[in-house]
Design an enzyme around this catalytic site. Structure first.
Site, short mmCIF file in Angstrom:
data_model
loop_
_atom_site.label_atom_id
_atom_site.label_comp_id
_atom_site.label_asym_id
_atom_site.label_seq_id
_atom_site.Cartn_x
_atom_site.Cartn_y
_atom_site.Cartn_z
N ASP A 111 0.78 -1.24 0.00
CA ASP A 111 0.00 0.00 0.00
C ASP A 111 0.82 1.30 0.00
OD1 ASP A 111 -1.82 -2.04 0.32
OD2 ASP A 111 -2.80 -1.23 2.11
N LYS A 158 -6.76 -5.27 -2.93
CA LYS A 158 -7.48 -5.78 -1.75
C LYS A 158 -8.49 -4.74 -1.28
CE LYS A 158 -4.05 -4.10 1.60
NZ LYS A 158 -4.87 -3.13 2.33
N HIS A 190 -10.76 6.79 1.46
CA HIS A 190 -9.38 6.69 0.97
C HIS A 190 -9.27 5.60 -0.09
CE1 HIS A 190 -9.69 3.54 4.03
NE2 HIS A 190 -8.76 2.90 3.35
N HIS A 225 -10.62 0.37 -2.80
CA HIS A 225 -12.00 0.34 -2.32
C HIS A 225 -13.03 0.87 -3.32
CE1 HIS A 225 -10.35 -0.74 1.49
NE2 HIS A 225 -9.88 0.45 1.80
N ASP A 249 -4.59 -0.94 -1.67
CA ASP A 249 -5.87 -0.83 -1.02
C ASP A 249 -6.79 -0.25 -2.11
OD1 ASP A 249 -7.03 -1.30 1.52
OD2 ASP A 249 -7.04 0.85 2.00
N CYS A 298 -1.84 -2.56 7.84
CA CYS A 298 -1.81 -3.52 6.73
C CYS A 298 -0.50 -4.32 6.66
CB CYS A 298 -2.10 -2.81 5.43
SG CYS A 298 -3.84 -2.31 5.36
#
Ligand code: VGL
Ligand code: ZN
Length: 370
Positions: free
Chosen positions: A111, A232, A207, A158, A156, A277
């Site tokens: 990340d 992820k 984020h 989302h 990351d 993480c």
């Protein structure tokens, strides 16, 4: 023998300085350590093998505790007669020594994305001592100087309606067990959502939204050829701190099968955030059974106490924490850590045990069928 020489034995025993070239073959190795030439390796002879094996590129010998040594010995003394015979050594050689000397090394940068460095979840905002941008230089230097067998970058990633975003709180029902109610809930509080699945969730600022600038890897991070991106946190209902599994262990990412494909033995982990993480990923890597190395100076985190907790947890589970300057020699098998050798021995024992349990199950099933 004069008493003063006697007193100094541990540091000067001839086999302390014995360095064996593990590029030689199995028979040469067995013969070199079977000092009394009885065709068997006893615990002391195994001890000198450990001293030749677990040392660094400057010839320094790592201390292996008697307990650890005995425990590793017991993994290879399969018939428990107190000796590693040649047949037992064949297993020890191929499954343990060879892998320690020639590990398959994977690098994973977790990340290293804009939002964690200068965007909405900018970690320097939470801790004066932490600046995410500082990981880039040492990570790039590592990738320039060390030849890893595979390189992965996690992101990351989302969806806009992700469960972890504070501003999405009104979209879902809280469970009656939630420590804070909908009305009271503030940013960074932990709530329990009703689900399904029912989850405890810390509420973060929006984020790393897919395709946004905040979700991009930092522009100065070196992306090597043939590296692989792992995404992820893509399920809107479940967060994912670890790069292996979501927080409910419902789904695996592609990393699990990709590591199997390359026959990875060792995984070097670094990035952001150390205590979230990176920590969750390293913990999972150890659970799966990988020899796991945290590259300390290539990580930055949110909470200093949580960072310390992350490190303690890793070490107590047979992981290793190193500085990036130590990585090259480890990757090349010239710096060989006993903790990682021990971890591998424990994994071999687990595998054997599972295999035996499986056989027993089959036998009972057969008996039941008769
Ligand atoms: C992370 C908080 C929320 C991380 C991801 O990458 O450490 N932290 N989502
Ligand atoms: Zn996130």
């Amino acid at each position: 023998m004069p008493a003063d020489v006697e007193a100094g034995t541990t540091a000067h025993r001839p086999d302390e300085s014995h360095s064996f070239d593990f590029e030689q073959d199995m028979d040469a190795c067995y013969t070199a350590f079977d000092k009394d030439e009885d065709g068997l390796l006893d615990i002391n002879e195994f001890g000198s093998l450990c001293r030749a094996l677990f040392r660094n590129d400057r010839g320094q010998v790592y201390t292996v505790s008697p307990e650890m040594q005995a425990d590793m010995f017991s993994v290879f003394d399969k018939n428990e007669d107190g000796f590693i015979d040649r047949e037992e050594f064949a297993y020890c050689w191929t499954r343990w020594i060879k892998r320690i000397v020639r590990p398959v090394n994977v690098f994973l940068a977790v990340d290293v994305q804009n939002d964690f460095i200068s965007g909405s979840l900018n970690i320097s905002r939470y801790s004066a001592q932490q600046n995410g941008e500082e990981v880039i230089e040492p990570i790039n230097a590592l990738l320039d100087t060390v030849q890893f067998d595979a390189v992965f970058y996690s992101l990351d990633w989302h969806p806009s309606d992700h469960v972890s975003f504070f501003d999405n709180l009104a979209q879902r029902k809280l469970h009656s067990s939630s420590p804070v109610s909908f009305e009271e809930a503030k940013m960074f509080d932990t709530v329990v959502f009703e689900g399904p699945p029912q989850i405890r969730q810390k509420l973060w600022p929006r984020h790393c939204v897919q395709e946004s600038w905040g979700a991009e890897l930092h522009k100065d991070l070196k992306v090597v050829e043939n590296s692989v991106m792992v995404y992820k946190g893509t399920n809107p209902e479940v967060d994912s701190y670890s790069v292996f599994w979501d927080n409910k262990k419902m789904t695996q990412t592609s990393l699990v099968s990709q590591l199997e494909q390359v026959n990875a033995t060792d995984i070097y982990i670094c990035g952001l955030a150390y205590d979230i993480c990176v920590g969750a990923t390293a913990a999972d890597a150890l659970v799966i059974g990988y020899r796991t190395i945290l590259v300390d100076d290539c990580c930055r985190g949110v909470d200093l106490e949580d960072i310390e907790r992350t490190k303690r947890n890793l070490v107590s589970n047979h992981g290793v924490i190193v500085n990036s300057s130590q990585v090259k020699a480890m990757v090349e098998g010239r710096d060989r850590r006993p903790e990682l050798g021990y971890k591998l021995a424990l994994e071999l024992r687990n595998k054997e045990k599972k295999h035996k349990d499986g056989q027993q199950m089959e036998e009972t099933e057969e008996e039941q069928q008769e």
